[in-house]
Design a protein around this motif. Sequence first.
Motif, short mmCIF file in Angstrom:
data_model
loop_
_atom_site.label_atom_id
_atom_site.label_comp_id
_atom_site.label_asym_id
_atom_site.label_seq_id
_atom_site.Cartn_x
_atom_site.Cartn_y
_atom_site.Cartn_z
N LYS A 46 12.64 -65.69 -80.59
CA LYS A 46 12.83 -67.05 -81.07
C LYS A 46 11.49 -67.74 -81.27
N MET A 47 10.56 -67.49 -80.35
CA MET A 47 9.24 -68.12 -80.47
C MET A 47 8.53 -67.65 -81.74
N TYR A 48 8.56 -66.33 -81.99
CA TYR A 48 7.89 -65.81 -83.18
C TYR A 48 8.62 -66.20 -84.46
N THR A 49 9.95 -66.33 -84.38
CA THR A 49 10.70 -66.80 -85.53
C THR A 49 10.31 -68.23 -85.86
N SER A 50 10.13 -69.04 -84.81
CA SER A 50 9.71 -70.43 -85.02
C SER A 50 8.35 -70.48 -85.69
N MET A 51 7.43 -69.62 -85.26
CA MET A 51 6.09 -69.59 -85.87
C MET A 51 6.18 -69.14 -87.32
N LEU A 52 7.05 -68.15 -87.60
CA LEU A 52 7.23 -67.69 -88.97
C LEU A 52 7.79 -68.80 -89.85
N ASP A 53 8.76 -69.56 -89.33
CA ASP A 53 9.35 -70.65 -90.08
C ASP A 53 8.31 -71.72 -90.41
N GLN A 54 7.42 -71.98 -89.45
CA GLN A 54 6.37 -72.97 -89.69
C GLN A 54 5.47 -72.53 -90.83
N GLN A 55 5.09 -71.25 -90.83
CA GLN A 55 4.20 -70.76 -91.89
C GLN A 55 4.93 -70.70 -93.23
N THR A 56 6.21 -70.34 -93.20
CA THR A 56 7.00 -70.33 -94.44
C THR A 56 7.09 -71.73 -95.01
N SER A 57 7.28 -72.71 -94.13
CA SER A 57 7.33 -74.11 -94.58
C SER A 57 6.02 -74.50 -95.24
N GLN A 58 4.91 -74.02 -94.66
CA GLN A 58 3.59 -74.31 -95.22
C GLN A 58 3.47 -73.73 -96.64
N ASN A 59 3.94 -72.49 -96.80
CA ASN A 59 3.84 -71.84 -98.10
C ASN A 59 4.73 -72.50 -99.14
N LEU A 60 5.94 -72.90 -98.74
CA LEU A 60 6.85 -73.58 -99.67
C LEU A 60 6.29 -74.93 -100.08
N LYS A 97 3.22 -75.70 -100.30
CA LYS A 97 2.10 -75.45 -101.22
C LYS A 97 2.61 -75.32 -102.65
N ARG A 98 3.73 -74.63 -102.81
CA ARG A 98 4.33 -74.49 -104.14
C ARG A 98 4.92 -75.80 -104.62
N GLY A 99 5.45 -76.58 -103.65
CA GLY A 99 5.97 -77.90 -103.98
C GLY A 99 7.46 -77.94 -104.18
N THR A 100 8.12 -78.89 -103.51
CA THR A 100 9.55 -79.12 -103.71
C THR A 100 9.80 -80.50 -104.31
N GLY A 101 8.74 -81.28 -104.47
CA GLY A 101 8.87 -82.60 -105.06
C GLY A 101 8.65 -83.74 -104.08
N LEU A 102 8.79 -83.45 -102.78
CA LEU A 102 8.66 -84.51 -101.79
C LEU A 102 7.25 -85.07 -101.75
N ALA A 103 6.25 -84.18 -101.79
CA ALA A 103 4.86 -84.66 -101.73
C ALA A 103 4.55 -85.58 -102.91
N ASP A 104 5.09 -85.26 -104.09
CA ASP A 104 4.86 -86.10 -105.27
C ASP A 104 5.48 -87.48 -105.08
N VAL A 105 6.67 -87.50 -104.46
CA VAL A 105 7.32 -88.79 -104.20
C VAL A 105 6.47 -89.62 -103.24
N LEU A 106 5.95 -88.97 -102.20
CA LEU A 106 5.12 -89.68 -101.24
C LEU A 106 3.85 -90.22 -101.89
N MET A 107 3.27 -89.44 -102.78
CA MET A 107 2.07 -89.89 -103.47
C MET A 107 2.36 -91.07 -104.38
N ARG A 108 3.53 -91.07 -105.04
CA ARG A 108 3.90 -92.21 -105.89
C ARG A 108 4.10 -93.45 -105.04
N GLN A 109 4.66 -93.26 -103.86
CA GLN A 109 4.83 -94.39 -102.96
C GLN A 109 3.47 -94.95 -102.55
#
Length: 307
Positions: free
Chosen positions: A68-82, A84-96
């Motif tokens: 579970k601990m290593y899965t959590s670490m993998l999820d964190q890195q996967t989140s980082q990679n996603l 980086k590609r962008g889901t649109g949230l960062a753009d919304v925050l920047m517009r705000q």
Amino acid sequence: MISQTDLSNTAAYDVKGMDGLRQSAKSRDPAALKEAATQFEAMFINMMMKSMRDATPQDGVLDSQQSKMYTSMLDQQTSQNLAKRGTGLADVLMRQLSNTTQFSAEDAAASPRASSMASALAAFRQQQAAATGSTESTGAADGKSLSDKANASQAPHVRAFQEKLGVHAEEASRATGIPAKFMLGQAALETGWGKREIISRDGSSSHNLFGIKASADWKGKVVDAVTTEYVNGKAQRKVEKFRAYDSYADSFKDYAQLITTNKRYEKVLANAGDASSFAHGLQKAGYATDPNYAAKLTKIIKGSLVG
């Protein structure tokens, strides 16, 4: 001029990297603001992944606290990679953010009430919670860290303790699944809100926040300290060897590793959703010999801390 910090190529749990991001954000450089927004997006994605993991049965023969601990670490890195590609949230925050010019990215992260970025993030998280029906709460679930939530209604020493160590507790929470508030409460109990830290002979701090002793297999630094142990219900003063760390962050990391890898604490992790169950689980597992340890810890978590 402060160089731009790009966390997309580093570990999501790299605390030094996050410190570098905060430093670069002080320059008010648009690129730094973009990077900060991307990190918020990664946090949001990681929260969704954690919710999905929690909703999936994890009682197979290959499942364990270590996995579970290593899965959590993998999820964190996967989140980082996603992110980086962008889901649109960062753009919304920047517009705000583009609607205001008086706050830097660091101001935005530290002052949610005055921050369009934090407000937008909180709105997205509320929408996600409503869609999933989840009532789960973590240290930063509403756009505020534990240090942000420390408020004027708390005693000054409690507020200072939470503001000082909140970020480290949140990092350990992501690795263990234990609410950051619970670990912060235990650190407060073990150190007397930081007033009774274990000190080395030269007067420097051991940074040992959880009273973890130096067992025979410990290869790091040690420090001798007088401690109170209860034998057959009677208090006895003893000199014991305790682990010493280079920083408070290292103390939280070692605590997280101990709790997630030692089988005696498996039931503690299984009952980490409730403060009283968590505290009594620690005492039953033999974390401390004080017969009132669970009651004291529960009182601190429920009565003093916010989060």
